[in-house]
Scaffold this motif. Structure first.
Motif, PDB file in Angstrom:
ATOM      1  N   HIS A 262       0.825  -1.215   0.000  1.00 55.70           N
ATOM      2  CA  HIS A 262       0.000   0.000   0.000  1.00 55.70           C
ATOM      3  C   HIS A 262       0.853   1.257   0.000  1.00 55.70           C
ATOM      4  O   HIS A 262       2.006   1.252   0.425  1.00 55.70           O
ATOM      5  CB  HIS A 262      -0.917   0.029   1.236  1.00 55.70           C
ATOM      6  CG  HIS A 262      -0.172   0.247   2.521  1.00 55.70           C
ATOM      7  ND1 HIS A 262       0.125   1.506   2.996  1.00 55.70           N
ATOM      8  CD2 HIS A 262       0.358  -0.626   3.406  1.00 55.70           C
ATOM      9  CE1 HIS A 262       0.784   1.383   4.134  1.00 55.70           C
ATOM     10  NE2 HIS A 262       0.952   0.103   4.404  1.00 55.70           N
ATOM     11  N   GLY A 263       0.211   2.339  -0.498  1.00 58.33           N
ATOM     12  CA  GLY A 263       0.783   3.668  -0.358  1.00 58.33           C
ATOM     13  C   GLY A 263      -0.140   4.456   0.549  1.00 58.33           C
ATOM     14  O   GLY A 263      -0.281   4.135   1.732  1.00 58.33           O
ATOM     15  N   GLY A 264      -0.804   5.415  -0.055  1.00 55.79           N
ATOM     16  CA  GLY A 264      -1.707   6.290   0.699  1.00 55.79           C
ATOM     17  C   GLY A 264      -1.459   7.731   0.299  1.00 55.79           C
ATOM     18  O   GLY A 264      -1.545   8.645   1.116  1.00 55.79           O
ATOM     19  N   GLY A 265      -1.164   7.895  -1.004  1.00 55.19           N
ATOM     20  CA  GLY A 265      -0.788   9.206  -1.540  1.00 55.19           C
ATOM     21  C   GLY A 265      -1.792  10.304  -1.229  1.00 55.19           C
ATOM     22  O   GLY A 265      -1.415  11.436  -0.934  1.00 55.19           O
ATOM     23  N   LYS A 266      -3.079   9.938  -1.257  1.00 58.00           N
ATOM     24  CA  LYS A 266      -4.114  10.956  -1.057  1.00 58.00           C
ATOM     25  C   LYS A 266      -4.043  11.525   0.367  1.00 58.00           C
ATOM     26  O   LYS A 266      -4.102  12.749   0.562  1.00 58.00           O
ATOM     27  CB  LYS A 266      -5.483  10.297  -1.312  1.00 58.00           C
ATOM     28  CG  LYS A 266      -6.560  11.281  -1.648  1.00 58.00           C
ATOM     29  CD  LYS A 266      -7.822  10.569  -2.064  1.00 58.00           C
ATOM     30  CE  LYS A 266      -8.981  11.546  -2.013  1.00 58.00           C
ATOM     31  NZ  LYS A 266     -10.264  10.859  -2.153  1.00 58.00           N
ATOM     32  N   ILE A 267      -3.865  10.634   1.348  1.00 57.77           N
ATOM     33  CA  ILE A 267      -3.803  11.085   2.753  1.00 57.77           C
ATOM     34  C   ILE A 267      -2.527  11.889   2.988  1.00 57.77           C
ATOM     35  O   ILE A 267      -2.535  12.914   3.689  1.00 57.77           O
ATOM     36  CB  ILE A 267      -3.907   9.867   3.709  1.00 57.77           C
ATOM     37  CG1 ILE A 267      -5.272   9.207   3.538  1.00 57.77           C
ATOM     38  CG2 ILE A 267      -3.690  10.282   5.165  1.00 57.77           C
ATOM     39  CD1 ILE A 267      -5.459   7.900   4.280  1.00 57.77           C
ATOM     40  N   ALA A 268      -1.416  11.457   2.366  1.00 53.16           N
ATOM     41  CA  ALA A 268      -0.145  12.206   2.511  1.00 53.16           C
ATOM     42  C   ALA A 268      -0.291  13.619   1.948  1.00 53.16           C
ATOM     43  O   ALA A 268       0.182  14.595   2.552  1.00 53.16           O
ATOM     44  CB  ALA A 268       0.984  11.460   1.799  1.00 53.16           C
ATOM     45  N   THR A 269      -0.971  13.734   0.800  1.00 56.48           N
ATOM     46  CA  THR A 269      -1.174  15.052   0.187  1.00 56.48           C
ATOM     47  C   THR A 269      -2.015  15.941   1.106  1.00 56.48           C
ATOM     48  O   THR A 269      -1.689  17.116   1.317  1.00 56.48           O
ATOM     49  CB  THR A 269      -1.847  14.898  -1.194  1.00 56.48           C
ATOM     50  OG1 THR A 269      -0.952  14.156  -2.033  1.00 56.48           O
ATOM     51  CG2 THR A 269      -2.165  16.248  -1.835  1.00 56.48           C
ATOM     52  N   GLU A 270      -3.075  15.349   1.690  1.00 54.68           N
ATOM     53  CA  GLU A 270      -3.939  16.128   2.593  1.00 54.68           C
ATOM     54  C   GLU A 270      -3.161  16.619   3.816  1.00 54.68           C
ATOM     55  O   GLU A 270      -3.260  17.785   4.204  1.00 54.68           O
ATOM     56  CB  GLU A 270      -5.133  15.270   3.054  1.00 54.68           C
ATOM     57  CG  GLU A 270      -6.224  15.198   2.000  1.00 54.68           C
ATOM     58  CD  GLU A 270      -7.221  14.066   2.265  1.00 54.68           C
ATOM     59  OE1 GLU A 270      -7.977  13.750   1.340  1.00 54.68           O
ATOM     60  OE2 GLU A 270      -7.205  13.486   3.382  1.00 54.68           O
ATOM     61  N   LEU A 271      -2.338  15.730   4.401  1.00 55.27           N
ATOM     62  CA  LEU A 271      -1.580  16.129   5.601  1.00 55.27           C
ATOM     63  C   LEU A 271      -0.541  17.195   5.234  1.00 55.27           C
ATOM     64  O   LEU A 271      -0.387  18.197   5.947  1.00 55.27           O
ATOM     65  CB  LEU A 271      -0.899  14.913   6.253  1.00 55.27           C
ATOM     66  CG  LEU A 271      -0.106  15.254   7.520  1.00 55.27           C
ATOM     67  CD1 LEU A 271      -1.017  15.804   8.623  1.00 55.27           C
ATOM     68  CD2 LEU A 271       0.648  14.032   8.058  1.00 55.27           C
ATOM     69  N   ALA A 272       0.152  16.974   4.105  1.00 52.06           N
ATOM     70  CA  ALA A 272       1.170  17.950   3.676  1.00 52.06           C
ATOM     71  C   ALA A 272       0.525  19.328   3.511  1.00 52.06           C
ATOM     72  O   ALA A 272       1.043  20.339   4.014  1.00 52.06           O
ATOM     73  CB  ALA A 272       1.828  17.491   2.377  1.00 52.06           C
ATOM     74  N   THR A 273      -0.620  19.351   2.834  1.00 52.08           N
ATOM     75  CA  THR A 273      -1.308  20.629   2.593  1.00 52.08           C
ATOM     76  C   THR A 273      -1.679  21.293   3.918  1.00 52.08           C
ATOM     77  O   THR A 273      -1.458  22.492   4.109  1.00 52.08           O
ATOM     78  CB  THR A 273      -2.567  20.401   1.717  1.00 52.08           C
ATOM     79  OG1 THR A 273      -2.141  19.704   0.545  1.00 52.08           O
ATOM     80  CG2 THR A 273      -3.240  21.705   1.330  1.00 52.08           C
ATOM     81  N   SER A 274      -2.193  20.494   4.865  1.00 51.37           N
ATOM     82  CA  SER A 274      -2.607  21.087   6.148  1.00 51.37           C
ATOM     83  C   SER A 274      -1.405  21.582   6.942  1.00 51.37           C
ATOM     84  O   SER A 274      -1.545  22.459   7.793  1.00 51.37           O
ATOM     85  CB  SER A 274      -3.452  20.101   6.959  1.00 51.37           C
ATOM     86  OG  SER A 274      -2.614  19.107   7.486  1.00 51.37           O
ATOM     87  N   LEU A 275      -0.202  21.040   6.654  1.00 51.89           N
ATOM     88  CA  LEU A 275       1.010  21.506   7.344  1.00 51.89           C
ATOM     89  C   LEU A 275       1.717  22.621   6.558  1.00 51.89           C
ATOM     90  O   LEU A 275       2.814  23.056   6.925  1.00 51.89           O
ATOM     91  CB  LEU A 275       1.984  20.332   7.539  1.00 51.89           C
ATOM     92  CG  LEU A 275       1.519  19.230   8.505  1.00 51.89           C
ATOM     93  CD1 LEU A 275       2.462  18.034   8.461  1.00 51.89           C
ATOM     94  CD2 LEU A 275       1.410  19.765   9.930  1.00 51.89           C
ATOM     95  N   GLY A 276       1.108  23.027   5.450  1.00 51.47           N
ATOM     96  CA  GLY A 276       1.686  24.103   4.648  1.00 51.47           C
ATOM     97  C   GLY A 276       2.834  23.646   3.762  1.00 51.47           C
ATOM     98  O   GLY A 276       3.636  24.457   3.293  1.00 51.47           O
ATOM     99  N   VAL A 277       2.923  22.326   3.501  1.00 57.02           N
ATOM    100  CA  VAL A 277       3.967  21.800   2.598  1.00 57.02           C
ATOM    101  C   VAL A 277       3.286  21.485   1.261  1.00 57.02           C
ATOM    102  O   VAL A 277       2.353  20.675   1.214  1.00 57.02           O
ATOM    103  CB  VAL A 277       4.624  20.522   3.187  1.00 57.02           C
ATOM    104  CG1 VAL A 277       5.625  19.917   2.217  1.00 57.02           C
ATOM    105  CG2 VAL A 277       5.283  20.833   4.528  1.00 57.02           C
ATOM    106  N   GLU A 278       3.764  22.112   0.207  1.00 47.65           N
ATOM    107  CA  GLU A 278       3.105  21.937  -1.092  1.00 47.65           C
ATOM    108  C   GLU A 278       3.410  20.536  -1.655  1.00 47.65           C
ATOM    109  O   GLU A 278       4.562  20.085  -1.622  1.00 47.65           O
ATOM    110  CB  GLU A 278       3.631  23.001  -2.063  1.00 47.65           C
ATOM    111  CG  GLU A 278       2.800  23.105  -3.327  1.00 47.65           C
ATOM    112  CD  GLU A 278       3.534  23.874  -4.431  1.00 47.65           C
ATOM    113  OE1 GLU A 278       3.100  23.757  -5.582  1.00 47.65           O
ATOM    114  OE2 GLU A 278       4.533  24.552  -4.126  1.00 47.65           O
ATOM    115  N   ALA A 279       2.355  19.835  -2.130  1.00 50.88           N
ATOM    116  CA  ALA A 279       2.565  18.513  -2.734  1.00 50.88           C
ATOM    117  C   ALA A 279       2.785  18.676  -4.232  1.00 50.88           C
ATOM    118  O   ALA A 279       1.980  19.297  -4.910  1.00 50.88           O
ATOM    119  CB  ALA A 279       1.343  17.637  -2.465  1.00 50.88           C
ATOM    120  N   LYS A 280       3.917  18.118  -4.731  1.00 51.31           N
ATOM    121  CA  LYS A 280       4.220  18.230  -6.167  1.00 51.31           C
ATOM    122  C   LYS A 280       4.403  16.836  -6.749  1.00 51.31           C
ATOM    123  O   LYS A 280       5.244  16.066  -6.268  1.00 51.31           O
ATOM    124  CB  LYS A 280       5.525  19.019  -6.373  1.00 51.31           C
ATOM    125  CG  LYS A 280       5.372  20.513  -6.141  1.00 51.31           C
ATOM    126  CD  LYS A 280       6.706  21.221  -6.340  1.00 51.31           C
ATOM    127  CE  LYS A 280       7.131  21.897  -5.073  1.00 51.31           C
ATOM    128  NZ  LYS A 280       8.346  21.695  -4.485  1.00 51.31           N
TER     129      LYS A 280
END
Ligand SMILES: Nc1ncnc2c1ncn2[C@@H]1O[C@H](COP(=O)(O)OP(=O)(O)O)[C@@H](O)[C@H]1O
Ligand SMILES: CC(=O)N[C@@H](CCC(=O)OP(=O)(O)O)C(=O)O
Length: 263
Positions: free
Chosen positions: A39-57
Motif C-alpha cells: 500500500h501507499g496512501g498518496g491521497k492522505i499524505a497530500t492532505e496532511l502535507a497541505t494542512s502543514l503548509g507543505v506543497e505537494a508536487k
C-alpha cells in the motif's frame, strides 16, 4: 509444482474511505493461500502535507520528495496507515506483519538520479532490490507481509517509492519461487474506455495496445505508471496481472475480475 502467491496492491482512494477499506481487508483476509499486501496512501499524505503548509508536487505519477515531505510520507505510510491496517487485519483473523523496505532489509532502493528533474528522496527499484529469502521465510512462518511505500538505501536513508512499483518488483522477485499473480485493486472496475462510464470496462489489454491507449487518451494520470509497472511484471515471469475494483477481489479465482493484462 510451485506454490501460488497473490501480491495485492490497494489504491489510495480505497485506503482513504474507512468503510471501503474495512470491506477490502475482510475480503483480503478471506482470500485463501499465501499473500502479500502493498500500500501507499498518496491521497492522505497530500492532505496532511497541505494542512502543514507543505506543497505537494507530483511529476508523472511520482511525488517530488524533499526532506519535509519525506518526514510526512514516512509518518503517514509507515506509521498511520500501515499500523492501522495491520491492527484491522489482526482483528479479522489475518496474522499480518507491517513492514517498510528497511525492516529485514526486504526492499533496498537507489535514490533516483537527478536528470531533468530532481525528485529528491525517491527510491528506484529493480527485482534484485527485493529480499525473496526474507519474504519467503515470513510466508513460511504463516505471516502476511503488509509492505508500505517506504524503502531504504542501506546507508540510513529512507526513500519514498511508488507503491505500484513496489508491488511489481515484489511480484517479479517472488515469481522465482512462487507461481505469482499481481493484482492492482483500486476504486474503479479496471481500465475503463470511458472513466465516467462503469459499463466501459476493457477486459484485456495486450502489451502492444498500451501505446495506442495512451495516444488516444483512454489512459491518463496514475493509470499510465500503473500499466507500465503491470506490463513490466508480465514480461518478467509473473503468471497473471489484473487491475480491478477492490470490492470485487474475491472474484479473482472465479470467472472474471477487472482488466487482465496479456503479453
Ligand atoms: N482508462 C482509465 N481507467 C481507469 N482509471 C483511469 C483511466 N485513466 C486514468 N485513470 C485514473 O487512474 C487512477 C488510478 O491511478 P492511481 O490514482 O495512481 O492509483 P491508486 O488509486 O491505485 O493509487 C484512477 O483513479 C483514475 O482516475
Ligand atoms: C515516489 C512516490 O510517488 N511515492 C508515492 C508513494 C505512495 C503511493 O504510491 O500511494 P498510492 O498507491 O496511494 O498512489 C507517493 O508519495 O505518492
Amino acid at each position: 509444482m510451485k506454490k501460488t502467491l497473490n501480491v495485492i496492491k490497494i489504491g489510495g482512494n480505497v485506503i482513504d474511505n474507512s468503510e471501503k477499506l474495512h470491506q477490502f481487508l475482510l475480503d483480503f483476509t478471506a482470500l485463501p493461500g499465501d499473500k502479500i499486501l502493498i500500500h501507499g496512501g498518496g491521497k492522505i499524505a497530500t492532505e496532511l502535507a497541505t494542512s502543514l503548509g507543505v506543497e505537494a508536487k507530483m511529476v508523472e505519477g511520482r511525488r517530488i520528495t524533499d526532506i519535509e515531505t519525506l518526514r510526512i510520507v514516512t509518518m503517514v505510510y509507515a506509521g498511520l496507515i500501515n499500523k492501522n491496517m495491520v491492527a484491522q487485519l489482526q482483528a479479522k483473523g489475518c496474522n499480518a506483519v507491517g513492514l517498510t523496505g528497511a525492516d529485514g532489509n526486504i526492499i533496498k532502493a537507489v535514490k533516483r538520479p537527478v536528470k531533468d528533474i530532481d525528485y529528491g528522496y525517491v527510491g528506484d527499484l529493480d527485482e534484485a532490490s527485493v529480499s525473496v529469502e526474507t519474504l519467503d521465510s515470513l510466508l513460511r512462518a504463516g505471516l502476511v507481509p503488509v509492505i508500505c511505500a517506504i524503502t531504504h538505501d542501506g546507508q540510513s536513508q529512507l526513500l519514498n517509492t511508488n507503491a505500484d512499483t513496489i508491488a511489481s518488483a515484489v511480484a517479479v522477485a517472488m515469481a522465482k519461487r512462487y507461481d505469482t499473480a499481481l493484482i492492482y485493486c483500486f476504486e474503479k472496475r479496471g481500465v475503463m474506455r470511458d472513466v465516467e462510464d462503469d459499463r466501459s470496462l476493457v477486459a484485456e489489454i495486450r502489451m502492444d495496445e498500451f501505446d495506442a491507449l495512451k495516444a488516444e487518451g483512454v489512459v491518463s494520470g496514475g493509470m499510465i505508471p500503473k500499466l507500465h509497472n503491470a506490463f513490466e511484471a508480465i514480461k518478467s515471469g509473473v503468471s497473471a496481472v489484473y487491475i480491478g475494483k477492490a470490492d470485487e477481489l474475491l472474484q479473482i479465482n472465479g470467472s472474471s475480475f477487472g482488466t487482465r493484462l496479456i503479453k
